[in-house]
Design a protein around this motif. Structure first.
Motif, mmCIF file in Angstrom:
data_model
loop_
_atom_site.group_PDB
_atom_site.id
_atom_site.type_symbol
_atom_site.label_atom_id
_atom_site.label_comp_id
_atom_site.label_asym_id
_atom_site.label_seq_id
_atom_site.Cartn_x
_atom_site.Cartn_y
_atom_site.Cartn_z
ATOM 1 N N TRP A 254 29.020 36.709 73.222
ATOM 2 C CA TRP A 254 29.553 35.430 72.749
ATOM 3 C C TRP A 254 28.472 34.387 72.532
ATOM 4 N N TRP A 255 27.232 34.652 73.009
ATOM 5 C CA TRP A 255 26.144 33.718 72.750
ATOM 6 C C TRP A 255 25.862 33.603 71.255
ATOM 7 N N LEU A 256 26.091 34.678 70.514
ATOM 8 C CA LEU A 256 25.905 34.617 69.065
ATOM 9 C C LEU A 256 26.897 33.651 68.436
ATOM 10 N N ALA A 257 28.147 33.683 68.905
ATOM 11 C CA ALA A 257 29.156 32.752 68.387
ATOM 12 C C ALA A 257 28.780 31.311 68.705
ATOM 13 N N VAL A 258 28.231 31.088 69.906
ATOM 14 C CA VAL A 258 27.799 29.738 70.284
ATOM 15 C C VAL A 258 26.641 29.283 69.397
ATOM 16 N N ALA A 259 25.713 30.210 69.098
ATOM 17 C CA ALA A 259 24.588 29.872 68.223
ATOM 18 C C ALA A 259 25.073 29.489 66.828
#
Length: 322
Positions: A254-259
């Motif tokens: 989910w860090w990609l979605a946050v980025a």
């Protein structure tokens, strides 16, 4: 990491001060001096213009120090706050209100940068690039740059501004990569630094980037060009940080979605700021062909006041003679 972030913020602020001060002085230079050495001779007699030159030099020093102490993927995204700094300082210098939407855009860009950096969490990496990595990366960078410039020459209007804006972003990111590689040789002594090819590649790439930037601004409005430059620089720098300096990014789960959320905030903020007449008056070169055409009076019209970069019309004075 904290020191690098602070130095990058100082670099962005120095560049913003330089932009505003140089625009402040250049806006009153006679239009007949455009594209002539007389323009530089005129500006050279203005102390604030020299203060702007000092701001450019200070920005380069701060950026170099930030790149020496921190990852490329950290420093370059922070440099994006130059645009909000420019807006706030210009509002003071030119005595214009910043507006609620403009300030919301400032908050959006700042929040977007924070969210992006927290999500990708750049870390690790080396201060020097092995020759083999440069040989592997430069052909791909050159091909991408040629393709973007080719598209920019083949199309018109907003598409050209976007393509040239992305080409500018690639060159800004490449300039920062050269600078980081050059400053990584400082611990080995002055001779190692001044004899490194990366130092002179930094100067050459920076000049190309400035040339492309002027063409991007002339090709279309800042609403298209500035977000392409702002966001493109950050994205390309993230890639170059991994490819050249072996930096680590957190892009799983989910860090990609946050980025992506952070990038979205940056894009929206950059678009809003680019719509501001104040930013347009500060960032767009005063001697560009577009400005000259727009400032030339039509038949039967009075010439505009060169000291009014916003082109705002004053109400008619009822006491003035007919």
């Amino acid at each position: 990491m904290v020191i690098s972030a602070v130095l990058a913020a100082f670099a962005a602020a120095s560049n913003a001060i330089a932009s505003v001060l140089q625009r402040y002085e250049a806006r009153t230079a006679p239009s007949r001096e455009a594209f002539r050495l007389a323009l530089l001779r005129d500006l050279a007699h203005r102390p604030l213009w020299w203060l702007g030159i000092a701001g450019i030099a200070a920005g380069a020093v701060f950026q170099g120090a930030a790149l020496l102490t921190g990852p490329l993927a950290l420093v370059q995204p922070i440099m994006m706050v130059e645009l909000p700094f420019t807006l706030m300082l210009a509002a003071l210098v030119f005595h214009h209100g910043r507006g609620r939407r403009a300030m919301s855009a400032v908050v959006g860009i700042t929040a977007g940068v924070v969210v992006l950096l927290v999500s990708v969490d750049p870390s690790g990496g080396t201060t020097e690039v092995r020759v083999g990595r440069w040989l592997a990366a430069l052909p791909g960078i050159a091909l991408g740059l040629v393709a973007l410039i080719g598209i920019g020459r083949a199309v018109r209007g907003m598409a050209r501004a976007a393509a040239l804006g992305m080409a500018t972003a690639v060159m800004f990111a490449l300039t920062a990569a050269f600078m980081k590689d050059a400053t990584g040789r400082i611990p080995f002594g002055a001779a190692a630094f001044f004899t490194s090819w990366q130092l002179y590649a930094t100067c050459a790439a920076g000049l190309v980037a400035l040339f492309l930037l002027q063409n991007a601004y002339q090709a279309g409005t800042l609403v298209v060009a500035q977000p392409a430059v702002t966001v493109g620089d950050a994205l390309v720098s993230l890639v170059l940080g991994v490819v050249l300096f072996e930096e680590d990014l957190r892009l799983d789960g989910w860090w990609l979605a946050v980025a992506l959320l952070g990038l979205g905030l940056i894009i929206l903020g950059a678009v809003e700021l680019s719509r501001s007449p104040l930013v347009s008056g500060v960032v767009t070169p005063p001697d560009s062909a577009e400005v000259q055409r727009s400032s030339s009076p039509a038949p039967g019209e009075e010439p505009s006041d060169p000291a009014d970069p916003e082109g705002s019309a004053e109400p008619d004075d009822p006491a003035a003679p007919p």
